[in-house]
Design a protein around this motif. Structure first.
Motif, PDB file in Angstrom:
ATOM      1  N   GLU A   1       0.852  -1.187   0.000  1.00  0.00           N
ATOM      2  CA  GLU A   1       0.000   0.000   0.000  1.00  0.00           C
ATOM      3  C   GLU A   1       0.889   1.238   0.000  1.00  0.00           C
ATOM      4  OE1 GLU A   1      -3.283   2.141   2.956  1.00  0.00           O
ATOM      5  OE2 GLU A   1      -2.511   0.160   3.437  1.00  0.00           O
ATOM      6  N   GLY A   2       0.549   2.202  -0.840  1.00  0.00           N
ATOM      7  CA  GLY A   2       1.356   3.420  -0.899  1.00  0.00           C
ATOM      8  C   GLY A   2       2.560   3.318  -1.810  1.00  0.00           C
ATOM      9  N   ARG A   3       2.726   2.174  -2.461  1.00  0.00           N
ATOM     10  CA  ARG A   3       3.708   1.940  -3.523  1.00  0.00           C
ATOM     11  C   ARG A   3       5.151   1.806  -3.028  1.00  0.00           C
ATOM     12  NH1 ARG A   3      -0.709   4.572  -5.567  1.00  0.00           N
ATOM     13  NH2 ARG A   3      -0.222   6.679  -4.937  1.00  0.00           N
ATOM     14  N   HIS A   4       5.641   2.769  -2.227  1.00  0.00           N
ATOM     15  CA  HIS A   4       6.976   2.682  -1.626  1.00  0.00           C
ATOM     16  C   HIS A   4       8.082   2.412  -2.652  1.00  0.00           C
ATOM     17  CE1 HIS A   4       5.535   2.986   2.495  1.00  0.00           C
ATOM     18  NE2 HIS A   4       4.588   2.112   2.193  1.00  0.00           N
TER      19      HIS A   4
ATOM     20  N   ASN B   1      14.992   0.683  -9.673  1.00  0.00           N
ATOM     21  CA  ASN B   1      13.921   0.149  -8.822  1.00  0.00           C
ATOM     22  C   ASN B   1      13.560  -1.269  -9.240  1.00  0.00           C
ATOM     23  OD1 ASN B   1      12.024   1.950  -6.797  1.00  0.00           O
ATOM     24  ND2 ASN B   1      13.261   3.241  -8.140  1.00  0.00           N
ATOM     25  N   LEU B   2      13.411  -1.482 -10.532  1.00  0.00           N
ATOM     26  CA  LEU B   2      13.046  -2.809 -11.026  1.00  0.00           C
ATOM     27  C   LEU B   2      14.128  -3.829 -10.704  1.00  0.00           C
ATOM     28  CD1 LEU B   2      11.479  -1.851 -14.479  1.00  0.00           C
ATOM     29  CD2 LEU B   2      10.273  -2.589 -12.415  1.00  0.00           C
TER      30      LEU B   2
ATOM     31  N   ALA C   1      12.336   7.691  -9.935  1.00  0.00           N
ATOM     32  CA  ALA C   1      11.017   7.165  -9.582  1.00  0.00           C
ATOM     33  C   ALA C   1      10.166   8.199  -8.858  1.00  0.00           C
ATOM     34  CB  ALA C   1      11.168   5.914  -8.731  1.00  0.00           C
ATOM     35  N   GLY C   2      10.803   9.058  -8.075  1.00  0.00           N
ATOM     36  CA  GLY C   2      10.067  10.063  -7.316  1.00  0.00           C
ATOM     37  C   GLY C   2       9.408  11.114  -8.180  1.00  0.00           C
ATOM     38  N   THR C   3       9.791  11.202  -9.456  1.00  0.00           N
ATOM     39  CA  THR C   3       9.202  12.196 -10.360  1.00  0.00           C
ATOM     40  C   THR C   3       8.066  11.612 -11.190  1.00  0.00           C
ATOM     41  OG1 THR C   3      10.744  11.731 -12.188  1.00  0.00           O
ATOM     42  CG2 THR C   3      11.451  13.344 -10.527  1.00  0.00           C
ATOM     43  N   LEU C   4       7.770  10.343 -11.025  1.00  0.00           N
ATOM     44  CA  LEU C   4       6.672   9.715 -11.762  1.00  0.00           C
ATOM     45  C   LEU C   4       5.324  10.120 -11.177  1.00  0.00           C
ATOM     46  CD1 LEU C   4       7.989   6.025 -12.021  1.00  0.00           C
ATOM     47  CD2 LEU C   4       8.145   7.798 -13.783  1.00  0.00           C
TER      48      LEU C   4
ATOM     49  N   MET D   1       2.497   1.344 -11.306  1.00  0.00           N
ATOM     50  CA  MET D   1       3.023   0.422 -12.318  1.00  0.00           C
ATOM     51  C   MET D   1       4.416  -0.045 -11.935  1.00  0.00           C
ATOM     52  SD  MET D   1       1.943   2.350 -15.851  1.00  0.00           S
ATOM     53  CE  MET D   1       0.302   3.022 -16.070  1.00  0.00           C
ATOM     54  N   LEU D   2       5.238   0.877 -11.453  1.00  0.00           N
ATOM     55  CA  LEU D   2       6.607   0.541 -11.078  1.00  0.00           C
ATOM     56  C   LEU D   2       6.631  -0.424  -9.898  1.00  0.00           C
ATOM     57  CD1 LEU D   2       9.639   0.855 -11.326  1.00  0.00           C
ATOM     58  CD2 LEU D   2       9.490   3.002 -10.050  1.00  0.00           C
ATOM     59  N   ALA D   3       5.816  -0.161  -8.888  1.00  0.00           N
ATOM     60  CA  ALA D   3       5.767  -1.056  -7.726  1.00  0.00           C
ATOM     61  C   ALA D   3       5.304  -2.452  -8.133  1.00  0.00           C
ATOM     62  CB  ALA D   3       4.828  -0.476  -6.660  1.00  0.00           C
ATOM     63  N   THR D   4       4.348  -2.509  -9.068  1.00  0.00           N
ATOM     64  CA  THR D   4       3.863  -3.797  -9.553  1.00  0.00           C
ATOM     65  C   THR D   4       4.933  -4.492 -10.382  1.00  0.00           C
ATOM     66  OG1 THR D   4       1.609  -2.914  -9.603  1.00  0.00           O
ATOM     67  CG2 THR D   4       2.023  -4.948 -10.835  1.00  0.00           C
ATOM     68  N   GLY D   5       5.570  -3.743 -11.267  1.00  0.00           N
ATOM     69  CA  GLY D   5       6.644  -4.318 -12.079  1.00  0.00           C
ATOM     70  C   GLY D   5       7.790  -4.834 -11.236  1.00  0.00           C
TER      71      GLY D   5
END
Length: 234
Positions: free
Chosen positions: A83-86, A96-97, A132-135, A142-146
């Protein structure tokens, strides 16, 4: 298959989960819906090893997850989209990936998984060098899921993926969840947007103050008057 039996979890004197049981079969998309404070996130945190149950069992393909440290549980095939992506805000999208693949030593396998994630999320490939912080919020989801997909998990736990997103982005995120499900990924989805969650799920459980009050096919629950009045605004 993920299976939870008679799970009890306490926060001090507060009995947060009261003997809940649920199953997620291979290839299923199962939702856990309920109001704030019902115990949905607590359930996911306990499955992931971030919280310790006082009693009950959690198994994945027959393996006891409760005996596995939280930092290595991913090696058994379970990933968690929090929750909240982090996301790691000061790292690039690709960094990140790659962090999501920290248990993989084979660089060719990491690159292969990276390309799979980019196939699911072309926008991430376009922004691979962006911090990532600028997305946007949707792109961070999407990034957290990827990142969770970087180890080819058997099952992905998703916690409130639509939280804080505009209605247009909510539809986009749920379209992605549907696509992942159709590609064969097993998902346990915690979501306060019950209407969207039930629309994409095979089955669902309703959690109320730490107790599973209802369960069944998602379409059946969506048509139930009790669920409609409590969670669907009908």
């Amino acid at each position: 298959m993920l299976e939870i039996k008679d799970l009890n979890v306490f926060y001090g004197a507060i009995h947060a989960l009261k003997g809940i049981s649920l199953k997620v079969a291979d290839g299923e998309l199962v939702s856990l819906i309920g109001a704030n404070g019902a115990g949905k996130t607590t359930t996911l945190h306990t499955i992931s090893g971030l919280l310790t149950a006082s009693s009950g069992s959690i198994t994945l393909d027959g393996k006891n997850l409760q005996k596995v440290p939280a930092n290595t549980i991913i090696s058994l095939g379970l990933s968690h989209v929090p929750e909240g992506r982090h996301v790691f805000a000061r790292m690039s999208v690709e960094e990140n990936l790659r962090m999501g693949a920290y248990i993989i030593k084979d660089q060719r396998k990491i690159q292969e998984n990276l390309e799979k994630v980019y196939a699911h999320f072309p926008r991430l490939k376009e922004r691979s060098r962006q911090l990532a912080g600028t997305l946007s919020g949707g792109e961070q989801q999407m990034l957290a899921t990827g990142r969770a997909l970087m180890t080819d998990p058997k099952i992905v736990l998703m916690d409130e993926p639509s939280m804080g997103l505009s209605p247009i982005l909510v539809k986009e995120i749920f379209a992605i969840i549907e696509e992942l499900h159709k590609s064969g990924i097993t998902i346990l989805l915690v979501e306060q947007n019950a209407k969207m969650a039930l629309a994409v799920s095979d089955r669902a459980y309703v959690l109320e103050t730490g107790v599973i009050s209802m369960e069944g096919p998602a379409a059946q629950l969506a048509a139930d008057d009790r669920v409609r009045k409590a969670y669907l605004g009908a």
